[in-house]
Scaffold this motif. Structure first.
Motif, PDB file in Angstrom:
ATOM      1  N   PHE A 193     -25.327 -85.931  12.052  1.00  0.00           N
ATOM      2  CA  PHE A 193     -24.833 -85.689  13.405  1.00  0.00           C
ATOM      3  C   PHE A 193     -24.598 -87.016  14.114  1.00  0.00           C
ATOM      4  O   PHE A 193     -25.277 -88.008  13.834  1.00  0.00           O
ATOM      5  N   ALA A 194     -23.623 -87.026  15.034  1.00  0.00           N
ATOM      6  CA  ALA A 194     -23.338 -88.227  15.815  1.00  0.00           C
ATOM      7  C   ALA A 194     -23.061 -87.823  17.250  1.00  0.00           C
ATOM      8  O   ALA A 194     -22.555 -86.721  17.518  1.00  0.00           O
ATOM      9  N   ARG A 195     -23.387 -88.720  18.191  1.00  0.00           N
ATOM     10  CA  ARG A 195     -23.123 -88.459  19.606  1.00  0.00           C
ATOM     11  C   ARG A 195     -21.649 -88.719  19.896  1.00  0.00           C
ATOM     12  O   ARG A 195     -21.120 -89.798  19.624  1.00  0.00           O
ATOM     13  N   GLN A 196     -20.970 -87.697  20.430  1.00  0.00           N
ATOM     14  CA  GLN A 196     -19.554 -87.831  20.756  1.00  0.00           C
ATOM     15  C   GLN A 196     -19.257 -87.118  22.064  1.00  0.00           C
ATOM     16  O   GLN A 196     -19.965 -86.186  22.452  1.00  0.00           O
ATOM     17  N   VAL A 197     -18.192 -87.569  22.734  1.00  0.00           N
ATOM     18  CA  VAL A 197     -17.727 -86.904  23.940  1.00  0.00           C
ATOM     19  C   VAL A 197     -16.849 -85.726  23.522  1.00  0.00           C
ATOM     20  O   VAL A 197     -15.855 -85.904  22.796  1.00  0.00           O
ATOM     21  N   ILE A 198     -17.225 -84.520  23.927  1.00  0.00           N
ATOM     22  CA  ILE A 198     -16.492 -83.318  23.535  1.00  0.00           C
ATOM     23  C   ILE A 198     -16.329 -82.393  24.740  1.00  0.00           C
ATOM     24  O   ILE A 198     -16.945 -82.601  25.790  1.00  0.00           O
ATOM     25  N   ILE A 199     -15.501 -81.353  24.552  1.00  0.00           N
ATOM     26  CA  ILE A 199     -15.317 -80.367  25.619  1.00  0.00           C
ATOM     27  C   ILE A 199     -15.768 -78.974  25.179  1.00  0.00           C
ATOM     28  O   ILE A 199     -15.855 -78.072  26.010  1.00  0.00           O
ATOM     29  N   GLY A 200     -16.031 -78.783  23.878  1.00  0.00           N
ATOM     30  CA  GLY A 200     -16.588 -77.509  23.427  1.00  0.00           C
ATOM     31  C   GLY A 200     -15.577 -76.429  23.133  1.00  0.00           C
ATOM     32  O   GLY A 200     -15.862 -75.248  23.362  1.00  0.00           O
ATOM     33  N   VAL A 201     -14.395 -76.806  22.621  1.00  0.00           N
ATOM     34  CA  VAL A 201     -13.413 -75.804  22.211  1.00  0.00           C
ATOM     35  C   VAL A 201     -13.085 -75.999  20.741  1.00  0.00           C
ATOM     36  O   VAL A 201     -13.186 -77.108  20.212  1.00  0.00           O
ATOM     37  N   SER A 202     -12.707 -74.919  20.094  1.00  0.00           N
ATOM     38  CA  SER A 202     -12.130 -75.037  18.758  1.00  0.00           C
ATOM     39  C   SER A 202     -10.630 -74.816  18.915  1.00  0.00           C
ATOM     40  O   SER A 202     -10.198 -73.794  19.460  1.00  0.00           O
ATOM     41  N   VAL A 203      -9.860 -75.817  18.496  1.00  0.00           N
ATOM     42  CA  VAL A 203      -8.402 -75.748  18.616  1.00  0.00           C
ATOM     43  C   VAL A 203      -7.810 -75.705  17.221  1.00  0.00           C
ATOM     44  O   VAL A 203      -8.260 -76.399  16.302  1.00  0.00           O
ATOM     45  N   THR A 204      -6.787 -74.907  17.065  1.00  0.00           N
ATOM     46  CA  THR A 204      -6.186 -74.721  15.752  1.00  0.00           C
ATOM     47  C   THR A 204      -4.749 -74.279  15.925  1.00  0.00           C
ATOM     48  O   THR A 204      -4.272 -74.105  17.051  1.00  0.00           O
ATOM     49  N   THR A 205      -4.047 -74.112  14.816  1.00  0.00           N
ATOM     50  CA  THR A 205      -2.704 -73.565  14.903  1.00  0.00           C
ATOM     51  C   THR A 205      -2.762 -72.142  15.442  1.00  0.00           C
ATOM     52  O   THR A 205      -3.746 -71.421  15.236  1.00  0.00           O
ATOM     53  N   TYR A 206      -1.713 -71.767  16.132  1.00  0.00           N
ATOM     54  CA  TYR A 206      -1.687 -70.428  16.712  1.00  0.00           C
ATOM     55  C   TYR A 206      -1.297 -69.364  15.681  1.00  0.00           C
ATOM     56  O   TYR A 206      -1.310 -68.167  15.980  1.00  0.00           O
ATOM     57  N   LEU A 207      -0.949 -69.797  14.465  1.00  0.00           N
ATOM     58  CA  LEU A 207      -0.554 -68.836  13.440  1.00  0.00           C
ATOM     59  C   LEU A 207      -1.769 -68.043  12.960  1.00  0.00           C
ATOM     60  O   LEU A 207      -2.774 -68.613  12.545  1.00  0.00           O
ATOM     61  N   GLN A 208      -1.674 -66.745  13.039  1.00  0.00           N
ATOM     62  CA  GLN A 208      -2.735 -65.865  12.585  1.00  0.00           C
ATOM     63  C   GLN A 208      -2.153 -64.855  11.601  1.00  0.00           C
ATOM     64  O   GLN A 208      -1.005 -64.429  11.728  1.00  0.00           O
ATOM     65  N   PRO A 209      -2.932 -64.478  10.582  1.00  0.00           N
ATOM     66  CA  PRO A 209      -2.406 -63.526   9.592  1.00  0.00           C
ATOM     67  C   PRO A 209      -2.372 -62.105  10.136  1.00  0.00           C
ATOM     68  O   PRO A 209      -3.080 -61.767  11.079  1.00  0.00           O
ATOM     69  N   GLN A 210      -1.550 -61.291   9.514  1.00  0.00           N
ATOM     70  CA  GLN A 210      -1.616 -59.872   9.810  1.00  0.00           C
ATOM     71  C   GLN A 210      -2.928 -59.328   9.254  1.00  0.00           C
ATOM     72  O   GLN A 210      -3.534 -59.912   8.355  1.00  0.00           O
ATOM     73  N   VAL A 211      -3.365 -58.228   9.805  1.00  0.00           N
ATOM     74  CA  VAL A 211      -4.646 -57.663   9.382  1.00  0.00           C
ATOM     75  C   VAL A 211      -4.446 -56.260   8.817  1.00  0.00           C
ATOM     76  O   VAL A 211      -3.430 -55.612   9.075  1.00  0.00           O
ATOM     77  N   ARG A 212      -5.442 -55.838   8.038  1.00  0.00           N
ATOM     78  CA  ARG A 212      -5.463 -54.499   7.473  1.00  0.00           C
ATOM     79  C   ARG A 212      -6.844 -53.891   7.716  1.00  0.00           C
ATOM     80  O   ARG A 212      -7.805 -54.611   8.005  1.00  0.00           O
ATOM     81  N   SER A 213      -6.935 -52.606   7.587  1.00  0.00           N
ATOM     82  CA  SER A 213      -8.224 -51.942   7.760  1.00  0.00           C
ATOM     83  C   SER A 213      -9.035 -52.056   6.469  1.00  0.00           C
ATOM     84  O   SER A 213      -8.544 -51.688   5.400  1.00  0.00           O
ATOM     85  N   PRO A 214     -10.255 -52.583   6.541  1.00  0.00           N
ATOM     86  CA  PRO A 214     -11.070 -52.721   5.332  1.00  0.00           C
ATOM     87  C   PRO A 214     -11.729 -51.398   4.951  1.00  0.00           C
ATOM     88  O   PRO A 214     -11.925 -50.522   5.789  1.00  0.00           O
ATOM     89  N   GLY A 215     -12.077 -51.260   3.676  1.00  0.00           N
ATOM     90  CA  GLY A 215     -12.855 -50.114   3.238  1.00  0.00           C
ATOM     91  C   GLY A 215     -14.292 -50.271   3.691  1.00  0.00           C
ATOM     92  O   GLY A 215     -14.717 -51.368   4.079  1.00  0.00           O
ATOM     93  N   PRO A 216     -15.080 -49.200   3.647  1.00  0.00           N
ATOM     94  CA  PRO A 216     -16.460 -49.267   4.154  1.00  0.00           C
ATOM     95  C   PRO A 216     -17.326 -50.283   3.415  1.00  0.00           C
ATOM     96  O   PRO A 216     -18.119 -50.978   4.042  1.00  0.00           O
ATOM     97  N   ILE A 217     -17.209 -50.381   2.093  1.00  0.00           N
ATOM     98  CA  ILE A 217     -18.029 -51.328   1.331  1.00  0.00           C
ATOM     99  C   ILE A 217     -17.632 -52.759   1.672  1.00  0.00           C
ATOM    100  O   ILE A 217     -18.495 -53.633   1.872  1.00  0.00           O
ATOM    101  N   GLU A 218     -16.326 -53.012   1.764  1.00  0.00           N
ATOM    102  CA  GLU A 218     -15.855 -54.345   2.114  1.00  0.00           C
ATOM    103  C   GLU A 218     -16.313 -54.731   3.515  1.00  0.00           C
ATOM    104  O   GLU A 218     -16.773 -55.854   3.750  1.00  0.00           O
TER     105      GLU A 218
END
Length: 446
Positions: free
Chosen positions: A296-321
């Protein structure tokens, strides 16, 4: 509702943290204690008192089995007092047990067989783990899981006007590099230099298209950590950060540079939320940040996770999954907790990061303000933490009782009452000291 309460001067800010805190702790503690209660009842052990909270009683009801259900004025825990217990810590009331007849003794906690006592004790933490799994199971079933192909999911409203992509587009190549899965797409996007346009070959409703996207990696906020600078400023998941301190933010790298250069001084943040443009003031903080090598290191941060806005399509999982995913997420919380404890013991992370009741109240309020899903996820995290903590081998906690039962199983004798009392006193002192230290941390962060 939380936003309405928080707008009330003086009282609003207090209630917007306290009310969510009471809900979170109330649910988690009730489930924990109900685990003790119901398994004890199944084992034939009579519960005299089921208490949600401590201190002065503000509500009570005696059921047909003779159990007194009560609510105490201090919502910081709870307990089940079984027949034969001296108090809420489950110490044996030797004077009462001595004069019990055989039938009464058989219904008491001290008179129950070892395996029944052990099952009743371990049922509390197990109930917390079950609650966590049920919460994740519901969320995974509701939100779905990502499909394997590189098909674009919902485009956030804050960036919808910045991209020619639409939901349902199937990406075939990035800058001429073929992609076969969403993982391939994410890797290809991460390798593109910040701020440069990207050419995408896509298939839209069966028609091949070539699209040029100006920027696939603007500082889109995927998550906000509670009690962080961003959370205090009012930044939310789904926001698109446009500028900070007067500096335009075309990409994630520029956001990191501006935050580090601020050295903890206030920054004016301009962002887009849906179709609206907002201006907020934020004060970055210096904190312990994990590094790629595990330190770990001391750093100046703002506390957000930033990423690409691309998100995958989703499907309904089975009960075991869905169940497998839910268990994996709970295990992730547990392993993360042990890792954090290890980092504190090794000195890589300051123990001042520990949070007490005030900190949990703040996190509860901020999570509620971030939306229902975040609030429910907090309940799952706290439930796992409470279940895990209670399994630690510290007298007065469930884990301490299990240690006593293990000694009894090995030696064939119940540990001497005086040593149990000493161990209980030491354990209580340890727990109270830790709570006081964590509360002190909370106060210093206010």
């Amino acid at each position: 509702m939380i936003e309405l309460i928080s707008s009330i001067p003086l009282v609003g800010g207090f209630l917007s943290s306290v009310l969510p805190f009471i809900v979170v702790i109330g649910i988690v503690v009730f489930i924990h204690e109900f685990g003790h209660y119901i398994v004890g009842r199944w084992c034939g052990i009579h519960a005299e008192v089921f208490s949600l909270g401590f201190g002065k009683e503000i509500f009570n009801r005696v059921d047909k089995r003779g159990t007194r259900w009560r609510i105490g004025i201090l919502p910081l825990g709870g307990y089940v007092k079984f027949l034969g217990d001296a108090d809420a810590s489950s110490r044996t009331d030797l004077s009462a047990v001595e004069f019990m007849d055989d039938d009464t003794l058989a219904r008491s906690f001290p008179g129950a067989s070892l395996w029944k006592r052990a099952l009743t004790v371990v049922a509390g933490p197990v109930a917390n783990f079950i609650l966590t799994i049920v919460i994740y199971l519901g969320l995974v079933t509701w939100t779905g899981v990502a499909v394997d192909e590189a098909r674009i999911g919902e485009i956030p409203a804050s960036v919808a006007g910045e991209t020619p992509l639409i939901q349902g587009d199937l990406v075939l190549a990035v800058n001429g590099q073929p992609v076969e899965s969403f993982g391939d797409l994410a890797t290809a996007v991460s390798e593109v230099e910040d701020g440069l346009p990207v050419t995408l070959d896509v298939e839209r409703s069966g028609t091949p298209l070539e699209l040029e996207v100006a920027n696939l990696r603007p500082p889109y906020v995927a998550g906000v950590r509670p009690l962080s600078a961003a959370s205090r400023a009012g930044i939310r998941s789904g926001d698109l950060l446009l500028s900070a301190g007067g500096q335009a933010l075309p990409d994630i790298a520029m956001l990191q540079q501006v935050v580090q250069a601020s050295e903890g001084q206030p920054l004016e943040i301009v962002l887009r939320r849906g179709a609206d443009t907002l201006t907020l003031e934020m004060v970055p903080t210096e904190e312990d940040v994990p590094q790629p090598d595990g330190t770990f290191a001391r750093q100046v941060i703002i506390g957000v996770s930033v990423t690409t806005y691309l998100q995958p399509q989703v499907r309904s999982p089975g009960p075991i999954e869905a169940l497998t995913i839910s268990v994996d997420r709970m295990v992730g919380i547990i392993t993360g907790t042990f890792d954090g404890i290890g980092q504190m013991i090794s000195g890589n992370v300051s123990p001042t990061n520990l949070q007490g009741p005030l900190g949990i109240a703040q996190v509860s309020g901020e999570s509620a303000g971030q939306g229902l899903v975040n609030f429910i996820l907090l309940i799952a995290m706290i439930s796992t933490a409470i279940g895990l903590m209670n399994l630690f081998p510290i007298p007065v906690l469930d884990g301490g009782h299990l240690v006593f039962y293990a000694i009894e199983a090995v030696t064939g004798r119940v540990p001497a009452g005086k040593w149990v009392d000493v161990a209980m006193a030491v354990g209580l002192a340890m727990v109270l000291s830790l709570m006081l230290f964590a509360t002190y941390n909370d106060i210093t962060r206010l």
